[in-house]
Scaffold this motif. Structure first.
Motif, PDB file in Angstrom:
ATOM      1  N   LEU A 128     -26.631 -11.562   7.147  1.00 25.15           N
ATOM      2  CA  LEU A 128     -27.832 -11.233   7.918  1.00 25.15           C
ATOM      3  C   LEU A 128     -28.035  -9.722   7.952  1.00 25.15           C
ATOM      4  O   LEU A 128     -29.148  -9.227   7.773  1.00 25.15           O
ATOM      5  CB  LEU A 128     -27.699 -11.757   9.346  1.00 25.15           C
ATOM      6  CG  LEU A 128     -28.184 -13.177   9.599  1.00 25.15           C
ATOM      7  CD1 LEU A 128     -27.868 -13.593  11.023  1.00 25.15           C
ATOM      8  CD2 LEU A 128     -29.687 -13.284   9.350  1.00 25.15           C
ATOM      9  N   ASP A 129     -26.936  -8.992   8.198  1.00 24.22           N
ATOM     10  CA  ASP A 129     -27.003  -7.524   8.234  1.00 24.22           C
ATOM     11  C   ASP A 129     -27.499  -6.990   6.896  1.00 24.22           C
ATOM     12  O   ASP A 129     -28.309  -6.070   6.851  1.00 24.22           O
ATOM     13  CB  ASP A 129     -25.626  -6.928   8.546  1.00 24.22           C
ATOM     14  CG  ASP A 129     -25.304  -7.006  10.035  1.00 24.22           C
ATOM     15  OD1 ASP A 129     -26.234  -7.273  10.828  1.00 24.22           O
ATOM     16  OD2 ASP A 129     -24.130  -6.797  10.390  1.00 24.22           O
ATOM     17  N   ALA A 130     -27.001  -7.575   5.816  1.00 22.04           N
ATOM     18  CA  ALA A 130     -27.381  -7.129   4.476  1.00 22.04           C
ATOM     19  C   ALA A 130     -28.876  -7.349   4.253  1.00 22.04           C
ATOM     20  O   ALA A 130     -29.574  -6.488   3.716  1.00 22.04           O
ATOM     21  CB  ALA A 130     -26.558  -7.865   3.422  1.00 22.04           C
ATOM     22  N   VAL A 131     -29.365  -8.507   4.703  1.00 20.25           N
ATOM     23  CA  VAL A 131     -30.795  -8.823   4.550  1.00 20.25           C
ATOM     24  C   VAL A 131     -31.631  -7.823   5.353  1.00 20.25           C
ATOM     25  O   VAL A 131     -32.622  -7.279   4.868  1.00 20.25           O
ATOM     26  CB  VAL A 131     -31.083 -10.274   5.010  1.00 20.25           C
ATOM     27  CG1 VAL A 131     -32.590 -10.516   5.133  1.00 20.25           C
ATOM     28  CG2 VAL A 131     -30.473 -11.266   4.040  1.00 20.25           C
ATOM     29  N   LEU A 132     -31.177  -7.537   6.588  1.00 18.50           N
ATOM     30  CA  LEU A 132     -31.891  -6.577   7.441  1.00 18.50           C
ATOM     31  C   LEU A 132     -31.887  -5.191   6.806  1.00 18.50           C
ATOM     32  O   LEU A 132     -32.897  -4.488   6.823  1.00 18.50           O
ATOM     33  CB  LEU A 132     -31.238  -6.516   8.834  1.00 18.50           C
ATOM     34  CG  LEU A 132     -31.520  -7.708   9.749  1.00 18.50           C
ATOM     35  CD1 LEU A 132     -30.695  -7.611  11.018  1.00 18.50           C
ATOM     36  CD2 LEU A 132     -33.019  -7.786  10.095  1.00 18.50           C
ATOM     37  N   ALA A 133     -30.744  -4.790   6.259  1.00 19.01           N
ATOM     38  CA  ALA A 133     -30.620  -3.480   5.628  1.00 19.01           C
ATOM     39  C   ALA A 133     -31.563  -3.377   4.428  1.00 19.01           C
ATOM     40  O   ALA A 133     -32.226  -2.355   4.225  1.00 19.01           O
ATOM     41  CB  ALA A 133     -29.177  -3.240   5.188  1.00 19.01           C
ATOM     42  N   GLU A 134     -31.648  -4.475   3.673  1.00 17.50           N
ATOM     43  CA  GLU A 134     -32.540  -4.490   2.514  1.00 17.50           C
ATOM     44  C   GLU A 134     -33.998  -4.371   2.939  1.00 17.50           C
ATOM     45  O   GLU A 134     -34.786  -3.672   2.309  1.00 17.50           O
ATOM     46  CB  GLU A 134     -32.359  -5.801   1.734  1.00 17.50           C
ATOM     47  CG  GLU A 134     -31.656  -5.615   0.402  1.00 17.50           C
ATOM     48  CD  GLU A 134     -31.394  -6.937  -0.277  1.00 17.50           C
ATOM     49  OE1 GLU A 134     -32.352  -7.692  -0.493  1.00 17.50           O
ATOM     50  OE2 GLU A 134     -30.202  -7.219  -0.556  1.00 17.50           O
ATOM     51  N   MET A 135     -34.323  -5.041   4.031  1.00 16.28           N
ATOM     52  CA  MET A 135     -35.697  -4.976   4.546  1.00 16.28           C
ATOM     53  C   MET A 135     -36.025  -3.541   4.981  1.00 16.28           C
ATOM     54  O   MET A 135     -37.123  -3.051   4.751  1.00 16.28           O
ATOM     55  CB  MET A 135     -35.862  -5.932   5.730  1.00 16.28           C
ATOM     56  CG  MET A 135     -35.994  -7.387   5.295  1.00 16.28           C
ATOM     57  SD  MET A 135     -35.835  -8.531   6.681  1.00 16.28           S
ATOM     58  CE  MET A 135     -37.355  -8.181   7.576  1.00 16.28           C
ATOM     59  N   GLN A 136     -35.042  -2.883   5.611  1.00 14.59           N
ATOM     60  CA  GLN A 136     -35.246  -1.498   6.047  1.00 14.59           C
ATOM     61  C   GLN A 136     -35.355  -0.570   4.856  1.00 14.59           C
ATOM     62  O   GLN A 136     -36.131   0.375   4.870  1.00 14.59           O
ATOM     63  CB  GLN A 136     -34.088  -1.062   6.945  1.00 14.59           C
ATOM     64  CG  GLN A 136     -34.212  -1.628   8.348  1.00 14.59           C
ATOM     65  CD  GLN A 136     -33.205  -1.033   9.300  1.00 14.59           C
ATOM     66  OE1 GLN A 136     -32.102  -0.710   8.884  1.00 14.59           O
ATOM     67  NE2 GLN A 136     -33.573  -0.874  10.548  1.00 14.59           N
ATOM     68  N   ASP A 137     -34.567  -0.825   3.827  1.00 14.26           N
ATOM     69  CA  ASP A 137     -34.614  -0.011   2.613  1.00 14.26           C
ATOM     70  C   ASP A 137     -36.001  -0.071   1.982  1.00 14.26           C
ATOM     71  O   ASP A 137     -36.456   0.886   1.377  1.00 14.26           O
ATOM     72  CB  ASP A 137     -33.570  -0.491   1.597  1.00 14.26           C
ATOM     73  CG  ASP A 137     -32.205   0.103   1.898  1.00 14.26           C
ATOM     74  OD1 ASP A 137     -32.134   0.985   2.779  1.00 14.26           O
ATOM     75  OD2 ASP A 137     -31.220  -0.325   1.267  1.00 14.26           O
ATOM     76  N   GLY A 138     -36.649  -1.193   2.143  1.00 10.33           N
ATOM     77  CA  GLY A 138     -37.988  -1.354   1.601  1.00 10.33           C
ATOM     78  C   GLY A 138     -39.004  -0.461   2.297  1.00 10.33           C
ATOM     79  O   GLY A 138     -39.985  -0.032   1.689  1.00 10.33           O
ATOM     80  N   VAL A 139     -38.755  -0.150   3.583  1.00 14.02           N
ATOM     81  CA  VAL A 139     -39.692   0.662   4.366  1.00 14.02           C
ATOM     82  C   VAL A 139     -39.354   2.141   4.260  1.00 14.02           C
ATOM     83  O   VAL A 139     -40.208   2.983   4.015  1.00 14.02           O
ATOM     84  CB  VAL A 139     -39.666   0.258   5.859  1.00 14.02           C
ATOM     85  CG1 VAL A 139     -40.911   0.765   6.569  1.00 14.02           C
ATOM     86  CG2 VAL A 139     -39.545  -1.248   5.994  1.00 14.02           C
ATOM     87  N   ARG A 140     -38.061   2.444   4.475  1.00 15.73           N
ATOM     88  CA  ARG A 140     -37.645   3.849   4.480  1.00 15.73           C
ATOM     89  C   ARG A 140     -37.153   4.276   3.094  1.00 15.73           C
ATOM     90  O   ARG A 140     -36.746   3.418   2.305  1.00 15.73           O
ATOM     91  CB  ARG A 140     -36.520   4.028   5.499  1.00 15.73           C
ATOM     92  CG  ARG A 140     -37.058   4.012   6.917  1.00 15.73           C
ATOM     93  CD  ARG A 140     -36.009   4.443   7.879  1.00 15.73           C
ATOM     94  NE  ARG A 140     -34.956   3.447   8.023  1.00 15.73           N
ATOM     95  CZ  ARG A 140     -33.915   3.603   8.822  1.00 15.73           C
ATOM     96  NH1 ARG A 140     -33.773   4.706   9.512  1.00 15.73           N
ATOM     97  NH2 ARG A 140     -33.010   2.671   8.916  1.00 15.73           N
ATOM     98  N   PRO A 141     -37.179   5.593   2.822  1.00 19.36           N
ATOM     99  CA  PRO A 141     -36.620   6.051   1.561  1.00 19.36           C
ATOM    100  C   PRO A 141     -35.114   5.814   1.527  1.00 19.36           C
ATOM    101  O   PRO A 141     -34.467   5.775   2.564  1.00 19.36           O
ATOM    102  CB  PRO A 141     -36.925   7.561   1.553  1.00 19.36           C
ATOM    103  CG  PRO A 141     -37.208   7.922   2.969  1.00 19.36           C
ATOM    104  CD  PRO A 141     -37.703   6.691   3.647  1.00 19.36           C
TER     105      PRO A 141
END
Lengths: 121, 121
Positions: free
Chosen positions: B98-111
């Motif tokens: 779940l953390d990995a999925v959330l991190a990936e989602m954040q990576d999509g927004v932030r540089p």
């Protein structure tokens, strides 16, 4: 009191169906209906088990109990393992001391390993 | 069956007095009389607790029950920790995914985060 929760957690896990529910929830949240499926018991019986697990702090769910999924609060396991590890370690250390004493007794028969008296002298 | 012993071990430890007895035996073997001392209970009550712990495989003693010391069979703890660790690990891995999925989602927004210029570099 921690002691009481520990009693509740151990008691909650003293039942194979409840352990099965915990195992299922470790894989993912599930509704009471989903949890009841693999067992030959009613949804009501599973609800009762969930209540016991909930009172132990092992499972959480929302007010709308019939529909909302149950969630495993896995950190409660730490309570148990902390307790178990403490006494396991203590027992282990005791065995190691016994082993050391036995080894020393065997050394008593063989030449001493005391460096002060030195085997070389 | 392992499942039944697991139920008996969990049930045996769901009582604070029995956990106290296990704690005492982790420090060393003791007679029923010695085990009864710190508690405000009769030797008979302690004998009953020892019987429950014995049926769970946690405590052993000889036939001459009143005099012979009780001994903690600490390896029975492994049964529990094996069960606990299995589902704890499973739940843990699920959280990490779940953390990995959330991190990936954040990576999509932030540089993408650049390696910081730390004191060591």
């Amino acid at each position: 009191m921690v002691d009481d929760q520990l009693s509740r957690v151990f008691a909650a896990l003293a039942d194979p169906t409840r352990r099965g529910i915990v195992a299922r929830l470790a894989a993912g949240d599930a509704t009471v209906g989903e949890l009841a499926e693999p067992y030959d018991v009613s949804v009501q019986a599973v609800s009762k088990h969930i209540k016991v697990l909930g009172e132990a702090g092992l499972v959480s769910r929302t007010r709308d109990a019939q529909r909302r999924p149950c969630h495993l609060e896995a950190e409660v396991f730490d309570l148990m393992t902390k307790w178990i590890d403490r006494y396991r370690r203590q027992a282990q250390e005791r065995y190691e001391r016994l082993d050391a004493v036995l080894a020393e007794m065997q050394d008593g028969v063989r030449p001493t390993r005391n460096p002060q008296q030195g085997e070389a002298s």
